[in-house]
Enzyme design. Structure first.
Site, short mmCIF file in Angstrom:
data_model
loop_
_atom_site.label_atom_id
_atom_site.label_comp_id
_atom_site.label_asym_id
_atom_site.label_seq_id
_atom_site.Cartn_x
_atom_site.Cartn_y
_atom_site.Cartn_z
N ASP A 220 0.86 -1.16 0.00
CA ASP A 220 0.00 0.00 0.00
C ASP A 220 0.92 1.23 0.00
O ASP A 220 2.13 1.13 0.14
CB ASP A 220 -0.95 -0.04 1.22
CG ASP A 220 -2.20 0.78 0.97
OD1 ASP A 220 -3.22 0.51 1.60
OD2 ASP A 220 -2.14 1.71 0.12
C1 GLC Z 1 -4.26 4.13 -0.22
C2 GLC Z 1 -5.22 3.03 0.20
C3 GLC Z 1 -5.39 1.95 -0.82
C4 GLC Z 1 -5.30 2.55 -2.21
C5 GLC Z 1 -3.87 3.04 -2.39
C6 GLC Z 1 -3.69 3.72 -3.75
O1 GLC Z 1 -3.42 4.45 0.85
O2 GLC Z 1 -4.97 2.40 1.44
O3 GLC Z 1 -6.66 1.33 -0.59
O4 GLC Z 1 -5.60 1.57 -3.19
O5 GLC Z 1 -3.48 3.94 -1.37
O6 GLC Z 1 -4.47 4.86 -3.80
#
Ligand code: GLC
Length: 733
Positions: A290
């Site tokens: 993430d």
């Molecule tokens: C964010 C979220 C995740 C998302 C990613 C890209 O922090 O936790 O769900 O897909 O970043 O935006």
């Protein structure tokens, strides 16, 4: 010493590449198998090219094609992926062109984005979708989202989110499919099917991404990004269940979660990322971190610096680094030091390339450019969004058949901060949508009722704050009217990431507005638009009817109007329990039985929630006849067929979802009081009946995992529970 190793390594690579360079480029042969193409390409890549593939950057929101040159210059040609926060296929193709033509081997870029509940045709949030109990409709909605995204340059969505959530204080409860493992598995699989289609290389297919792996919803106190204490038993019997189902459904990528799983962060958890996901389940796609999550291992106290963070994450089985460049900055050195073996680098790169080949990116790297009008919000797309919004709405209370609205009404008060709000109707995580695409509640009702009714509108109050000056106007609207529709709820910012709230009650000012309106003695219909279960114990007694519309997307206004007018018979049922108060959290239907079922209650409030998982009313009535079993005793290698006939005894046709639960009252590991094992939704015309059947497969439906995921199927008594019936059967060896 380091330099010598590095030099030897590079020299070895050059010689080896030279030896294969002359061979036919199998990876460019679209007739060759994906595995042959992957193997050939990896054999041609040098270490720098391999490491670039394991990194994802973010391409800023750039709606001006003239800046594409600048953006392209900033993105290295051989980079693995970008998060493409843009809906412009031209800009995307320019970035891709740079990858194809300015990188030595012409490896296409993978364009990812959060397509969570629609791209431009935004449909209800995932929590609402689960309340529809209509996975086929969710598949259709996700197919629309995939097509709109693909035509906008996206190959990969960071969806479905299948984090089981039992704590409404956590803002991300809006993004998953509620509190039940089986439900998250069914709707997650339906979403994967919608996104990926029959074949990942089809023109409108995009890669799905299961997130957030794993146990994110267990974050302590509903506080986002926090520690999750999850026993191995809970991991297997609850949190892993939807992931295994969705991997089996063909999901090709997984995103590791921010949370610390009982001391080992999910971002660097060998047990979940490698032992379970790859060795036990045979997952051959890749795992992406993430946002900045590898770097965050330092904050979590699991790494002393970025290099250690990169080493631990990579060696645990996390293939792609989102955004923080930890891999870009450290993997080469770790390889040179012999800490990371080249085979592991090659395996990671192979996993990324495999998905790119399966998507057809090497053969079709560019997005066909079509104009916005034909790309978005097509009539058939809006129709699907409207249907899903209507089927997701849950009639929680309807005393004295307050709803549907009587045809005799001429003046209806329409009050509250949600009446004319568009943004919050759309909900969180719809960042490339346009609020103007949404039809407000005000517009939907006026379109539905036309001149037959006068809606006396008053905002009454804001979502929060303590300004009650609007109450006067609201009361005047109510005085002129025969019934009051009060539309309350949450701002979209109160749900989603980093949106934890200490209480799941609505702000006082909204509750006070209802209290003031209740003084008029007029019937009140409470309409709620929110992204989490709400604390309604003070509002429930003041309301004659309560309709949960969630954050229903672009078609929310018309779907709600259809239900209020009686054109649509509500069929939604809760996929998450509504606690009586925030103090009851966590409370969920599949809890364990307490040691003293008649004791252990709260002294100050009821221990029952306001509405249980599965609650939902209809304008008609359904009579469940007696459950019929094909046998009352079966062997472990036999199936048991259960049937129940449901009659629509009312005057209105409707759709009824039948939820089948299993209870295992005595086992070598305690079991939840009941567990959802199957559901089916069918249309039943007025006065007619439908037969629902559930074929129980003992190993699938009666077994349970132990702390290492080993399934146990134990003989003994079981109960099948449907609606308010409970029938016993026996499983024998
Ligand atoms: C964010 C979220 C995740 C998302 C990613 C890209 O922090 O936790 O769900 O897909 O970043 O935006």
């Amino acid at each position: 010493m380091k330099r010598k190793i590095l030099l030897l390594l590079v020299l070895g690579q050059v010689l080896y590449i030279g030896s294969v360079a002359g061979q036919k480029m199998i990876y460019k042969d679209s007739e060759a198998s994906v595995e042959a193409r992957v193997k050939d390409l990896v054999s041609r890549m040098n270490l720098e090219e391999k490491i670039l593939q394991l990194n994802q950057w973010v391409s800023g929101r750039n709606l001006n094609p003239n800046n594409v040159g600048k953006v392209v210059q900033n993105i290295p040609a051989g980079l693995g992926s970008i998060i493409y926060q843009n809906d412009n296929p031209i800009a995307r193709n320019q970035i891709q062109k740079n990858s194809m033509e300015n990188s030595r081997l012409g490896i296409p870029m993978l364009f990812g984005f959060d397509v969570i509940h629609g791209f431009r045709t935004v449909y209800p949030i995932s929590l609402a979708q689960a309340c529809s109990w209509n996975p086929d409709l969710v598949t259709k909605a996700c197919a629309v989202a995939a097509k709109e995204a693909k035509l906008s340059g996206i190959d990969w969505t960071f969806s479905p989110m299948i984090d089981i959530a039992r704590d409404g204080r956590w803002g991300r409860v809006a993004e998953g499919y509620g509190e039940d493992p089986y439900t998250n598995g069914v709707f997650g699989s339906a979403s994967v099917k919608g996104y990926q289609g029959e074949n990942l290389s089809d023109p409108y297919s995009i890669a799905s991404c299961l997130k957030h792996f794993v146990g994110y919803g267990e974050s302590e106190g509903g506080r986002d990004y926090h520690y999750s204490d999850i026993s191995r038993q809970s991991l297997w019997e609850t949190y892993l269940v939807p992931y295994e189902a969705c991997i089996k459904a063909g999901a090709v990528t997984v995103m590791a979660s921010f949370n610390d799983i009982s001391g080992i962060p999910a971002t660097a958890n060998y047990y979940t990322l490698t032992e379970i996901l790859k060795e036990r389940w045979g997952f051959d796609g890749f795992v992406v971190s993430d946002w900045n999550a590898i770097d965050q291992l330092i904050d979590q106290g699991f790494a002393s610096d970025r290099k250690e963070a990169g080493y631990k994450a990579f060696m645990s089985g996390l293939e792609m680094d989102m955004k923080d460049n930890v891999y870009l900055d450290n993997l080469a050195e770790l390889v040179a030091e012999g800490k990371i073996p080249m085979e592991k680098i090659d395996d990671a790169v192979s996993r990324v390339l495999r998905i790119k080949f399966r998507l057809g990116l090497f053969d079709q790297p560019y997005t066909p450019v079509v104009d916005e009008q034909s790309r978005y919000l097509q009539p058939e797309s809006r129709a699907i969004a409207n249907k899903l919004a209507a089927e997701s709405m849950v009639l929680l209370k309807n005393d004295a058949q307050t709803l549907p609205l009587s045809k005799s009404f001429k003046q209806i008060a329409l009050v509250g901060p949600m009446v004319k709000n568009k943004e919050s109707l759309i909900g969180a995580w719809a960042t490339l949508s346009k609020a103007d695409d949404a039809e407000t509640i005000f517009e939907g009702l006026n379109n539905e009722f036309g001149n037959s009714v006068v809606f006396n509108y008053a905002k009454g109050c804001d979502f929060d704050g303590n300004d009650e000056s609007g109450f006067k106007e609201a009361l005047e609207a109510a005085q002129k009217s025969e019934i009051i529709l009060v539309c309350l709820g949450e701002k979209k910012e109160w749900s989603g990431e980093n949106a934890s709230r200490s209480s799941i009650a609505l702000p006082d000012v909204q509750e006070k507005l209802v209290e003031a309106l209740a003084q008029t003695g007029k019937p009140i219909v409470l309409i709620l638009s929110n992204g989490r279960p709400l604390e309604l114990n003070r509002l429930e007694p003041l309301s004659d009817a309560i309709l949960e519309i969630w954050q229903p997307g672009v078609a929310g206004g018309s779907a709600l109007a259809g239900i209020l007018s009686g054109k649509i018979n509500p069929s939604g049922k809760l996929a998450i329990t509504f606690p009586l108060t925030s103090g009851q959290i966590p409370i969920y239907y599949n809890m364990r039985q307490s040691a003293r079922p008649l004791q252990g209650k709260y002294q100050d409030i009821s221990t029952e929630p306001l509405y249980w998982f599965g609650h939902g009313l209809s304008y008609t009535a359904y009579k469940y006849n007696n459950i019929k079993l094909s046998a009352t005793k079966i062997r472990k290698d036999e199936k048991l067929t259960a049937e129940v006939e449901v009659t629509n005894t009312g005057a209105l046709g409707g759709k009824e979802a039948v939820l089948w639960f299993i209870s295992d009252p005595a086992a070598s590991i305690t079991r939840p009081m009941k567990e959802l094992k199957y559901f089916e939704k069918k249309e039943i015309n007025a006065g007619e009946k439908m037969l629902y059947r559930f074929e129980i497969d003992p190993m699938r439906d009666l077994s349970f995992p132990d702390a290492d995921g080993k399934k146990h199927l134990e003989s003994g008594d079981f109960y099948l529970i449907v609606n308010n019936q409970k029938v016993k059967f026996e499983l024998v060896d």
